[in-house]
Motif scaffolding. Structure first.
Motif, PDB file in Angstrom:
ATOM      1  N   SER A   1      56.573  27.296  33.404  1.00 46.50           N
ATOM      2  CA  SER A   1      55.120  26.648  34.728  1.00 46.50           C
ATOM      3  C   SER A   1      54.581  27.653  35.371  1.00 46.50           C
ATOM      4  N   ALA A   2      56.106  28.775  36.160  1.00 50.30           N
ATOM      5  CA  ALA A   2      55.242  29.680  36.849  1.00 50.30           C
ATOM      6  C   ALA A   2      55.097  30.656  36.131  1.00 50.30           C
ATOM      7  N   GLN A   3      55.288  30.989  35.255  1.00 48.39           N
ATOM      8  CA  GLN A   3      55.276  32.494  34.017  1.00 48.39           C
ATOM      9  C   GLN A   3      54.090  31.897  33.102  1.00 48.39           C
ATOM     10  N   LEU A   4      53.362  31.047  33.185  1.00 48.63           N
ATOM     11  CA  LEU A   4      52.473  30.729  32.493  1.00 48.63           C
ATOM     12  C   LEU A   4      51.851  30.702  33.390  1.00 48.63           C
ATOM     13  N   LEU A   5      51.048  30.428  34.463  1.00 48.32           N
ATOM     14  CA  LEU A   5      51.134  31.076  35.448  1.00 48.32           C
ATOM     15  C   LEU A   5      50.123  32.062  35.818  1.00 48.32           C
ATOM     16  N   GLN A   6      51.203  32.943  35.904  1.00 46.12           N
ATOM     17  CA  GLN A   6      51.001  34.077  36.318  1.00 46.12           C
ATOM     18  C   GLN A   6      50.225  34.709  34.955  1.00 46.12           C
ATOM     19  N   LEU A   7      50.498  34.904  34.013  1.00 45.56           N
ATOM     20  CA  LEU A   7      50.556  35.482  32.454  1.00 45.56           C
ATOM     21  C   LEU A   7      48.730  35.053  32.860  1.00 45.56           C
ATOM     22  N   SER A   8      48.336  34.279  33.092  1.00 46.68           N
ATOM     23  CA  SER A   8      46.888  33.330  32.613  1.00 46.68           C
ATOM     24  C   SER A   8      46.177  33.997  34.247  1.00 46.68           C
ATOM     25  N   GLY A   9      46.851  34.529  35.204  1.00 48.07           N
ATOM     26  CA  GLY A   9      45.952  35.330  36.025  1.00 48.07           C
ATOM     27  C   GLY A   9      45.847  34.761  37.422  1.00 48.07           C
ATOM     28  N   ILE A  10      47.182  33.750  37.212  1.00 45.57           N
ATOM     29  CA  ILE A  10      47.269  33.024  38.737  1.00 45.57           C
ATOM     30  C   ILE A  10      48.101  33.415  39.456  1.00 45.57           C
ATOM     31  N   GLY A  11      48.236  33.970  40.675  1.00 43.63           N
ATOM     32  CA  GLY A  11      49.831  33.590  41.380  1.00 43.63           C
ATOM     33  C   GLY A  11      49.613  35.017  42.559  1.00 43.63           C
TER      34      GLY A  11
ATOM     35  N   SER B   1      49.188  38.461  43.688  1.00 49.06           N
ATOM     36  CA  SER B   1      47.637  39.957  43.120  1.00 49.06           C
ATOM     37  C   SER B   1      48.675  40.515  42.792  1.00 49.06           C
ATOM     38  N   SER B   2      49.603  41.488  43.931  1.00 49.59           N
ATOM     39  CA  SER B   2      50.065  42.640  43.618  1.00 49.59           C
ATOM     40  C   SER B   2      51.182  42.574  42.244  1.00 49.59           C
ATOM     41  N   LEU B   3      51.771  40.979  41.934  1.00 53.06           N
ATOM     42  CA  LEU B   3      52.537  41.148  40.488  1.00 53.06           C
ATOM     43  C   LEU B   3      51.305  41.126  39.739  1.00 53.06           C
ATOM     44  N   LEU B   4      50.026  40.486  39.601  1.00 53.50           N
ATOM     45  CA  LEU B   4      49.573  40.276  39.003  1.00 53.50           C
ATOM     46  C   LEU B   4      48.606  41.664  38.650  1.00 53.50           C
ATOM     47  N   ASP B   5      48.875  42.870  39.206  1.00 59.72           N
ATOM     48  CA  ASP B   5      47.750  43.612  39.235  1.00 59.72           C
ATOM     49  C   ASP B   5      49.342  45.074  38.429  1.00 59.72           C
ATOM     50  N   SER B   6      50.509  44.710  38.636  1.00 61.96           N
ATOM     51  CA  SER B   6      51.529  45.585  38.392  1.00 61.96           C
ATOM     52  C   SER B   6      51.365  45.277  36.672  1.00 61.96           C
ATOM     53  N   PHE B   7      50.697  44.674  36.014  1.00 65.09           N
ATOM     54  CA  PHE B   7      50.960  44.499  34.627  1.00 65.09           C
ATOM     55  C   PHE B   7      49.569  44.702  34.474  1.00 65.09           C
ATOM     56  N   ASP B   8      47.722  44.475  35.252  1.00 66.28           N
ATOM     57  CA  ASP B   8      46.612  44.695  34.475  1.00 66.28           C
ATOM     58  C   ASP B   8      46.638  43.142  34.413  1.00 66.28           C
ATOM     59  N   ILE B   9      46.898  42.965  35.101  1.00 70.75           N
ATOM     60  CA  ILE B   9      46.275  41.017  34.417  1.00 70.75           C
ATOM     61  C   ILE B   9      44.664  40.705  35.185  1.00 70.75           C
ATOM     62  N   PRO B  10      44.399  40.162  35.105  1.00 72.07           N
ATOM     63  CA  PRO B  10      42.700  40.087  35.196  1.00 72.07           C
ATOM     64  C   PRO B  10      43.144  38.862  36.662  1.00 72.07           C
ATOM     65  N   ILE B  11      42.756  39.144  37.978  1.00 71.06           N
ATOM     66  CA  ILE B  11      43.284  38.181  38.852  1.00 71.06           C
ATOM     67  C   ILE B  11      42.301  37.016  38.774  1.00 71.06           C
ATOM     68  N   ALA B  12      42.652  36.015  38.730  1.00 71.18           N
ATOM     69  CA  ALA B  12      41.873  34.856  38.245  1.00 71.18           C
ATOM     70  C   ALA B  12      41.662  34.132  39.310  1.00 71.18           C
ATOM     71  N   LEU B  13      43.539  33.467  39.956  1.00 69.84           N
ATOM     72  CA  LEU B  13      43.274  33.279  41.117  1.00 69.84           C
ATOM     73  C   LEU B  13      44.601  34.051  42.567  1.00 69.84           C
ATOM     74  N   ASP B  14      44.456  34.335  43.077  1.00 70.41           N
ATOM     75  CA  ASP B  14      45.339  34.997  44.438  1.00 70.41           C
ATOM     76  C   ASP B  14      46.143  33.756  45.055  1.00 70.41           C
ATOM     77  N   LEU B  15      47.197  33.709  44.594  1.00 68.86           N
ATOM     78  CA  LEU B  15      48.498  32.307  44.830  1.00 68.86           C
ATOM     79  C   LEU B  15      49.615  32.610  44.977  1.00 68.86           C
ATOM     80  N   PRO B  16      50.040  33.153  45.885  1.00 69.65           N
ATOM     81  CA  PRO B  16      50.934  34.198  45.888  1.00 69.65           C
ATOM     82  C   PRO B  16      52.491  33.280  46.255  1.00 69.65           C
ATOM     83  N   GLY B  17      52.226  31.370  46.236  1.00 68.42           N
ATOM     84  CA  GLY B  17      53.196  31.181  45.967  1.00 68.42           C
ATOM     85  C   GLY B  17      53.990  30.296  44.738  1.00 68.42           C
ATOM     86  N   VAL B  18      52.948  31.161  43.892  1.00 67.54           N
ATOM     87  CA  VAL B  18      53.410  30.718  42.065  1.00 67.54           C
ATOM     88  C   VAL B  18      55.055  31.497  41.695  1.00 67.54           C
ATOM     89  N   GLY B  19      55.662  30.859  41.704  1.00 63.98           N
ATOM     90  CA  GLY B  19      57.049  31.676  41.516  1.00 63.98           C
ATOM     91  C   GLY B  19      57.927  31.798  42.133  1.00 63.98           C
TER      92      GLY B  19
END
Length: 676
Positions: A367-377, A379-397
């Protein structure tokens, strides 16, 4: 050979069936396509996914689709017969995941078995059925989750089960099996009962614990969970087979026309209105990991509390998030429109629309992986993989918790006691036990689950409890957390640590568990860990398993608990009740010093299969991901319903808790769901 995709049902003729050309529901009608859209889409058909799908589809006016990456089991004996508990780990129904190298231990990665099958972990687990203590859920509520205390959870524990008391009053007395009918269900889907065979060594253990001041629980599921207990299992009392989520929340309802399930399909992304995706997330990736499995399969159940000397007969570098400023989630109101999925990494993605909600029930790791792949997680993690940020939620994962365990080996040498080891060492004995099981549904083949357990409070097993907890209280909250965490996560952990210190000083709160296999293994598992880990994507490829870093024992309090527990095992084995078993203390030996015990811990630590907390139900200011209605912060129609939402892991085997969480959220979904 790939198993056929599971079947399910089609809608009544009055509902439109518009084909999605690539995916079909198989079963009653082999040519029935999916609908273009569903009211609800549930990701993951394990325990929570099947509960949610089943309960929502009780309303015939709504359509529900559940998507499962694994295949359905084929009612194999290895799944159904309790004697085979643990034998299917590392098999075709396991994700074959592994952790990152655990440098705080011996530097080696560890297997992290998880169910990849219709029914999820209920197909692979050890079948133990217990709920934890009232304090576990009262602590959830105290962290900002009204309604999630023991009184709020109890009706849903009851709703999920049909409890059958032990079959014999004499057995009940001998093994101290009592129950309070006010806390048990009589009409729920899951059959909860007891085996038709009991190893007498369990009574020796309970007598030893009583001798040392550890009580026996009256009813391990009444919320007073500290002490020894013979816990029930998810076992059909008539045919003595596993009563799992597939057989209880799906099989009886296959003819329900609005209850759709597809298997063998991996959800790759949540579709969010107005949010683009990363190219790798969204497109086929031939040449890589085709099925999403890990590569580190387990070929033995050693080290998981079933051994050493297992009793199952043969069958015929995570990313660290720095501090950052994020957008106001209170002002965000993202709408989820559906999901994408594919059977294999090299396949084109297929999408299906949800008109009301998407509910993620893929387990704490996926579930954490899917949220992150979808741009929810983060932001620094998502930026590192060029995933557009939908929600900057640091608690995911983050906030990953697990019950870690270490195996011991004290083989009993008194041959006058029946031993589960005989099922693997004595072919004649095993053949007779198999015949008895197949003929009468009695005997040793019914007793595979290691369910004579003890949940021991720290003050009852050591004089060092006050100093251990004082040290925990004095810790800087950041001292043993991953570096660079968002301040909200530190704030949340600070409150969790305060709760743990306060509760573990009590004599009615479990600090650790003894898992007894009746053959000389008194495995020890930390029940209320102070350590916190992470589960982060390691690639934008949805078929690459995530980086799972449980960080077991990074907080020294957890290690101190295990040291005290290993020393207490010596006291147990020296009691008058245990001496007749003639235990040989091999691992650890009777004179191992603390340095030797630490070596055993460093090499022996494994998971108890209970990852949780990665999508925590906490206030935003504590690093939360979902609110008390299990809605993802900043999204209007997205929920997470699985062990990932646990703010703190309870002192229990988790399946009964996950069933109850899923049952509890249904009235909230039905009342508060978004209707477009």
């Amino acid at each position: 050979m790939h198993r056929s995709r599971l079947a399910l049902t089609t809608f009544a003729a009055c509902l439109p069936l518009t084909a999605l050309s690539l995916v079909h529901i198989h079963g009653r009608d082999l040519n029935a396509p999916l609908l273009d859209s569903y009211d609800y889409i549930v990701v993951g058909c394990g325990i929570s996914g099947l509960v949610v799908t089943n309960r929502l589809s009780e309303d015939p006016s709504v359509s529900v689709l559940c998507i499962e990456a694994g295949d359905p089991d084929q009612y194999e004996p290895i799944i159904q017969n309790p004697v085979y508990v643990g034998a299917d780990i590392g098999g075709i129904y396991d994700w074959l995941l592994s952790t990152t190298p655990q440098t705080q231990l011996d530097g080696a990665p560890r297997p992290m078995p998880q169910g990849k099958v219709l029914g999820g972990g209920s197909i692979l687990n050890a079948m133990c059925w217990n709920r934890g203590g009232q304090d576990d859920y009262n602590a959830w509520a105290a962290l900002g989750n009204p309604g999630w205390d023991w009184e709020g959870m109890l009706p849903y524990f009851i709703k999920s089960e049909t409890y059958t008391p032990v079959y014999s009053a004499e057995i009940a007395r001998e093994y101290s099996i009592n129950y309070n009918p006010l806390v048990h269900g009589t009409s729920g889907p899951v059959q909860v009962s007891y085996p038709r065979f009991f190893y007498p060594q369990s009574t020796n253990l309970f007598a030893a614990l009583n001798y040392l001041g550890v009580p026996t629980q009256y009813d391990p599921n009444d919320g007073s969970s500290a002490g020894a207990a013979f816990v029930p299992t998810d076992l059909d009392p008539v045919n003595q087979t596993r009563s799992d989520a597939r057989r209880t929340y799906y099989d009886p309802y296959v003819s329900r026309p609005n209850f759709h399930v597809i298997t063998g399909q991996h959800v790759t992304r949540i579709l969010i209105e107005g949010v683009e995706s990363n190219f790798v997330v969204d497109n086929p990736t031939p040449g890589g990991n085709e099925n999403g499995n890990g590569l580190n399969g387990v070929t033995s159940n050693e080290g998981f509390g079933f051994g050493p000397g297992g009793s199952t007969p043969a069958l015929e570098n995570s990313t660290t998030a720095p501090l950052f400023r994020r957008q106001s989630l209170e002002a965000s109101n993202l709408r989820i429109t559906g999901v994408e999925f594919a059977a294999r990494a090299s396949d084109a993605r297929t999408s299906v629309t949800a008109t009301r909600e998407v509910i993620i029930a893929a387990g704490a790791l996926h579930s954490a992986q899917l949220l992150q792949l979808s741009g929810i997680g983060p932001s620094s993690l998502l930026d590192s993989f060029d995933i557009p940020i939908a929600l900057d939620l640091p608690g995911v994962g983050n906030n990953l918790q697990d019950h870690c365990l270490v195996g011991t080996f004290y083989p009993y040498n008194n041959a006058s006691y029946p031993s589960p080891i005989q099922l693997t060492t004595n072919a004649t004995y095993n053949a007779a036990a198999e015949l008895e099981y197949n003929t009468f549904k009695t005997g040793p083949w019914t007793a595979g689950s290691p369910n004579a357990l003890a949940f021991n409070p720290l003050p009852l097993i050591t004089n060092n409890s006050a100093s251990i907890l004082s040290g925990a209280d004095d810790q800087d909250p950041t001292a043993f957390l991953p570096a660079g965490l968002d301040p909200t996560l530190v704030a949340g952990y600070t409150l969790q640590k305060e709760s743990l210190v306060r509760r573990l000083a009590e004599t009615n709160v479990a600090s650790y568990e003894i898992i007894n296999n009746n053959a000389g293994s008194l495995t020890l598992a930390v029940m209320h860990p102070f350590s916190r880990g992470q589960c982060y994507i390691r690639s934008p490829d949805p078929f690459e398993p995530p980086n799972i870093d449980p960080r077991w024992l990074t907080n020294p309090v957890d290690r101190q608990v295990l040291i005290e527990a290993l020393l207490f095992n010596r006291q147990i084995l020296a009691t008058p009740a245990m001496l007749p078993l003639q235990a040989a203390q091999f691992v650890p030996t009777v004179d191992d010093d603390e340095e030797a015990l630490n070596r055993i811990i460093n090499t022996g630590i494994r998971t108890e299969f209970h990852p949780s907390g990665t999508c925590a139900m906490l206030p935003l200011e504590q690093g939360g991901v979902v609110d008390p209605r299990l809605r993802v912060y900043g999204a209007q129609n997205l929920r997470v319903v699985d062990a990932g939402i646990f703010p703190m892991i309870p002192a229990a085997h988790l399946q009964a808790v996950v069933y109850a969480v899923a049952e509890k959220v249904i009235p909230v979904v039905e009342i508060h769901t978004y209707v477009g």
